[in-house]
Design a protein around this motif. Structure first.
Motif, mmCIF file in Angstrom:
data_model
loop_
_atom_site.group_PDB
_atom_site.id
_atom_site.type_symbol
_atom_site.label_atom_id
_atom_site.label_comp_id
_atom_site.label_asym_id
_atom_site.label_seq_id
_atom_site.Cartn_x
_atom_site.Cartn_y
_atom_site.Cartn_z
ATOM 1 N N TYR B 302 -5.126 6.387 -0.226
ATOM 2 C CA TYR B 302 -4.554 7.490 0.284
ATOM 3 C C TYR B 302 -3.486 6.956 1.349
ATOM 4 O O TYR B 302 -2.351 7.550 1.195
ATOM 5 C CB TYR B 302 -5.681 8.379 0.949
ATOM 6 C CG TYR B 302 -5.067 9.610 1.807
ATOM 7 C CD1 TYR B 302 -4.297 10.601 1.387
ATOM 8 C CD2 TYR B 302 -5.088 9.373 3.424
ATOM 9 C CE1 TYR B 302 -3.863 11.451 2.264
ATOM 10 C CE2 TYR B 302 -4.750 10.283 4.081
ATOM 11 C CZ TYR B 302 -3.859 11.255 3.686
ATOM 12 O OH TYR B 302 -3.396 12.169 4.449
ATOM 13 N N ILE B 303 -3.924 6.230 2.290
ATOM 14 C CA ILE B 303 -2.937 5.856 3.023
ATOM 15 C C ILE B 303 -1.825 5.133 2.453
ATOM 16 O O ILE B 303 -0.748 5.407 2.824
ATOM 17 C CB ILE B 303 -3.456 4.702 4.255
ATOM 18 C CG1 ILE B 303 -4.735 5.359 5.197
ATOM 19 C CG2 ILE B 303 -2.655 3.752 4.914
ATOM 20 C CD1 ILE B 303 -5.558 4.358 5.835
ATOM 21 N N VAL B 304 -1.647 4.184 1.598
ATOM 22 C CA VAL B 304 -0.872 3.555 0.888
ATOM 23 C C VAL B 304 0.212 4.656 0.547
ATOM 24 O O VAL B 304 1.285 4.621 0.502
ATOM 25 C CB VAL B 304 -1.184 2.606 -0.141
ATOM 26 C CG1 VAL B 304 -0.108 2.219 -0.772
ATOM 27 C CG2 VAL B 304 -1.891 1.357 0.591
ATOM 28 N N LYS B 309 6.775 6.026 1.312
ATOM 29 C CA LYS B 309 8.108 5.969 1.679
ATOM 30 C C LYS B 309 8.604 5.108 2.967
ATOM 31 O O LYS B 309 9.553 4.481 2.999
ATOM 32 C CB LYS B 309 8.366 7.520 2.351
ATOM 33 C CG LYS B 309 10.063 7.694 2.899
ATOM 34 C CD LYS B 309 10.671 9.042 2.423
ATOM 35 C CE LYS B 309 11.857 8.893 2.893
ATOM 36 N NZ LYS B 309 12.790 10.038 2.359
ATOM 37 N N GLU B 310 7.435 5.141 3.878
ATOM 38 C CA GLU B 310 7.852 4.220 5.136
ATOM 39 C C GLU B 310 7.843 2.746 4.527
ATOM 40 O O GLU B 310 8.508 1.910 5.286
ATOM 41 C CB GLU B 310 6.527 4.282 5.930
ATOM 42 C CG GLU B 310 6.652 3.409 7.269
ATOM 43 C CD GLU B 310 5.310 3.025 7.886
ATOM 44 O OE1 GLU B 310 4.383 3.975 7.961
ATOM 45 O OE2 GLU B 310 5.073 1.986 8.374
ATOM 46 N N ALA B 392 -2.373 -1.998 -1.589
ATOM 47 C CA ALA B 392 -1.352 -2.803 -1.001
ATOM 48 C C ALA B 392 -0.427 -3.580 -1.961
ATOM 49 O O ALA B 392 0.745 -3.623 -1.895
ATOM 50 C CB ALA B 392 -2.037 -3.975 -0.187
ATOM 51 N N ARG B 393 -1.035 -4.264 -3.014
ATOM 52 C CA ARG B 393 -0.231 -5.070 -3.837
ATOM 53 C C ARG B 393 0.643 -4.126 -4.766
ATOM 54 O O ARG B 393 1.950 -4.270 -5.010
ATOM 55 C CB ARG B 393 -0.970 -5.833 -4.783
ATOM 56 C CG ARG B 393 -0.287 -7.090 -5.599
ATOM 57 C CD ARG B 393 -1.496 -7.687 -6.477
ATOM 58 N NE ARG B 393 -2.023 -6.625 -7.340
ATOM 59 C CZ ARG B 393 -2.825 -7.423 -8.283
ATOM 60 N NH1 ARG B 393 -3.144 -8.622 -8.332
ATOM 61 N NH2 ARG B 393 -3.420 -6.539 -9.134
ATOM 62 N N ARG B 394 -0.063 -2.966 -5.024
ATOM 63 C CA ARG B 394 0.815 -1.832 -5.812
ATOM 64 C C ARG B 394 1.921 -1.418 -4.865
ATOM 65 O O ARG B 394 3.001 -1.244 -5.500
ATOM 66 C CB ARG B 394 -0.137 -0.563 -6.126
ATOM 67 C CG ARG B 394 0.122 0.117 -7.296
ATOM 68 C CD ARG B 394 -0.659 1.134 -7.891
ATOM 69 N NE ARG B 394 -0.363 2.235 -6.509
ATOM 70 C CZ ARG B 394 -1.077 3.328 -6.768
ATOM 71 N NH1 ARG B 394 -1.973 3.508 -7.501
ATOM 72 N NH2 ARG B 394 -1.038 4.163 -5.572
#
Lengths: 243, 407
Positions: B302-304, B309-310, B392-394
């Motif tokens: 969810y966070i990623v 955008k960021e 993260a990798r995605r």
């Protein structure tokens, strides 16, 4: 003050550039053989209505996207399909971005936003702050350094974004509809700021669909259906329109 | 390196809701893990305490009366050990025996000046000290010289000293045991509890001389050689039983004439019980941790997504993919560790507060072992990393244009 366009030095040189996007099984041909040369210190606008391919062109020039065919040279460096690491490095070194929606990081205050590209450049924290403050001062926002983006007006946000684009001392500023979210008065002041920066020798490419904005640059490249329709000095362009 | 932690700290503190969501998930699963293991450990502690009193490889040999007629002897015959049996056992099994002692039991009124009370008395050999795990506080234990001289020396429990001497030292003082004066040569403590610490030891020969002028021994306690495995120790006990039964002409199936109590046997049963219990609890605790991990994974995805955008902006400004990955990864690990630690601390505090209450329910000193805590933390850190790595990798692979377009 530096002299305007230095001859024979092309900051951006594009030859026979093609780009297509796959849409389902079909392929949408967005850029159909673009040729463009921008010299160092030029203030150019790429104008076109939506769907003309101007955003795609900005993305390719900005190394945010790669092209399919053709040659693209940035400050003498041939850009080929590159990996992400190299792309990030080149963006950080050569380019400063100004976006329509500002794209500031919401939880960072003004100076922290300005300092972010320096972080990726590997500059120490103390020096980052000094530099960031210097450039905030340049865009007239030093007193707002500790404010978060949502405490700033649209014009102020765009000034912060411009300061952020300038802070790494790039070769080219790419502005994607920099006034798209601003009222006309604020738009004028932002364009004046860009003009001032150009006067100091910076190469600036503005993407816009507004004639009023394009007229404030020195050269207008008109784009339609993925091809360049005209590429003239603003005065010549204006004369043509009047006829 | 320091800079990236500053970035992460800012991410965490400026995005409170999602940080708290992640934190609570992890803290809660570690809290449950701690409580579960703590209570089981407490249960184990109180169980083990009952066995801590004596050496874990001790074998007790009791005698009584025969219940079966055998080899021409009537049933109901009383069997008694004597000093010669002590020597016989020592001679027969010397190499396999670590310590051996006889025991003669008495109860006497003991007085010192105005203070007096009844205490149980054990007359023993010097080896008794090791078999009973007696800890000397002051002075010395019974020695072979005491036995030889039939010395009127005694070693008294900590509580005997406390009762009779009211805080003063008993060492070297004369005590009156049922009319005979004995000299206190040592004071001891024992983990076995108050009953053990209200006991008085004297040389076995002295007791035999004073209380009946005989050679009788009520009970043997011995321990098998340390290098024996549990199964060997159990077999050793059986061997002694068979040989003694033959010596005293006791029917092999007579349960009351000669009774063996082998601690190795008891320990084996207790250990296998706790092994099963530990495996069971581990399965449950592992399930709890898995639930926590899945929670963290969900939140990281969810966070990623929320930050696409960021991350796009950062990429446009020159962030290399490795930076994007490590930023998300470190944040995941950072959150997992901090909140895991909070859960652990909370669990520890709850166990601490409730330990008095739990003691009434047979749960003694509940706590988690360091190794278990370290293990749980490691699992959390690794899972935090795994949970963060895939998203993260995605994120790092998304083209900046696509990321910037996201809202």
């Amino acid at each position: 003050m530096q002299n305007k366009p230095r001859d024979n030095i092309f900051m951006i040189k594009i030859e026979q550039l093609h780009k297509s996007y796959p849409i389902g099984k079909e392929s949408l041909h967005v850029l159909k053989g673009i040729n463009l040369e921008v010299k160092e210190g030029e203030f150019v606008s790429i104008m076109g209505s939506s769907g003309s391919g101007k955003s795609t062109m900005l993305n390719i020039i900005g190394l945010l996207d790669d092209h399919d065919k053709g040659k693209y040279t940035l400050d003498g460096e041939l850009i080929q399909s590159m990996d992400e690491v190299k792309g990030a490095k080149l963006r950080n070194k050569f380019l400063g971005f100004v976006f329509q929606s500002f794209n500031l990081i919401a939880y960072k205050n003004a100076w922290e936003n300005v300092a972010l590209p320096l972080y990726y450049k590997g500059v120490g924290r103390k020096e980052r702050k000094i530099k960031a403050m210097e450039y905030l001062d340049k865009v007239g926002l030093k007193p707002w350094a500790n404010h978060l983006p949502n405490e700033l007006s649209g014009g102020q946000k765009q000034r912060v974004a411009i300061a952020r684009a300038l802070v790494t001392e790039p070769k080219v500023i790419l502005a994607d509809e920099p006034t798209g979210a601003l009222d006309s008065e604020t738009s004028d002041s932002v364009m004046k700021l860009l003009r001032g920066i150009n006067d100091e020798g910076m190469t600036i490419v503005v993407i816009t669909h507004e004639h009023d904005i394009a007229e404030l640059t020195d050269r207008i490249v008109l784009l339609k259906d993925g091809q360049i329709l005209s590429d003239e000095h603003t005065s010549t362009y204006n004369n043509k329109i009047k006829k | 390196m320091f800079d990236i932690w500053r970035e992460i700290f800012q991410n965490v503190t400026k995005n409170k809701l999602r940080s708290i969501l992640t934190g609570v998930t992890v803290a809660f699963s570690i809290l449950l893990f701690t409580l579960l293991f703590g209570v089981v450990n407490g249960f184990k502690n109180s169980f083990m305490k009952n066995f801590k009193d004596d050496a874990s490889n001790a074998i007790f040999i009791h005698v009584g009366s025969t219940s079966k007629a055998y080899k021409g002897f009537q049933s109901g015959r009383r069997i008694r050990f004597e000093n010669k049996d002590y020597n016989y056992i020592k001679k027969q099994f010397g190499d396999d025996i670590e310590f051996i002692t006889g025991r003669v039991f008495r109860g006497e009124q003991i007085s010192y000046k105005g203070n007096k009370d009844r205490y149980s008395i054990r007359a023993v050999h010097p080896d008794h000290k090791f078999l009973e795990v007696t800890v000397m506080q002051t002075g010395r234990y019974i020695t072979n010289l005491d036995l030889k001289k039939r010395a009127k020396n005694i070693v008294i429990g900590r509580l005997v000293e406390k009762d009779l001497f009211e805080g003063r030292s008993a060492l070297g003082k004369q005590l009156n045991l049922g009319g005979i004066n004995f000299k206190v040569v040592g004071v001891f403590s024992d983990d076995g509890g108050e009953r053990e610490e209200r006991t008085v030891y004297m040389p076995i020969t002295t007791a035999q001389g004073i209380y009946g002028n005989n050679q009788y021994i009520d009970q043997f306690v011995l321990s098998s050689r340390k290098s024996m495995s549990v199964d060997e120790a159990i077999a050793f006990g059986k061997k002694i039983e068979n040989i003694l039964k033959a010596r005293f002409n006791i029917a092999p199936n007579d349960q009351s004439a000669l009774r063996m109590q082998n601690m190795s046997e008891t320990n084996k049963e207790v250990n296998s019980f706790f092994t099963i219990l530990t495996v069971f609890v581990f399965v449950i605790a592992f399930g709890t941790l898995i639930a926590g991990i899945i929670g963290v994974s969900n939140i990281m995805v969810y966070i990623v997504k929320e930050r696409t955008k960021e991350l796009g902006i950062r990429k446009a400004l020159g962030a290399p993919p490795s930076h994007i990955i490590s930023m998300v990864l470190y944040e995941s690990v950072f959150l997992t560790m901090i909140s895991g630690y909070i859960g652990l601390l909370l669990g520890g505090l709850i166990l601490d507060w409730s330990s008095e209450l739990l003691e009434d329910y047979g749960i003694l000193n509940p706590s988690v072992e360091t190794s278990q805590v370290v293990g749980a933390t490691l699992i959390l850190v690794v899972s935090g990393a795994v949970a963060g790595f895939l998203p993260a990798r995605r994120a790092a692979r998304i083209k900046p244009v696509v990321a910037l377009r996201a809202d």
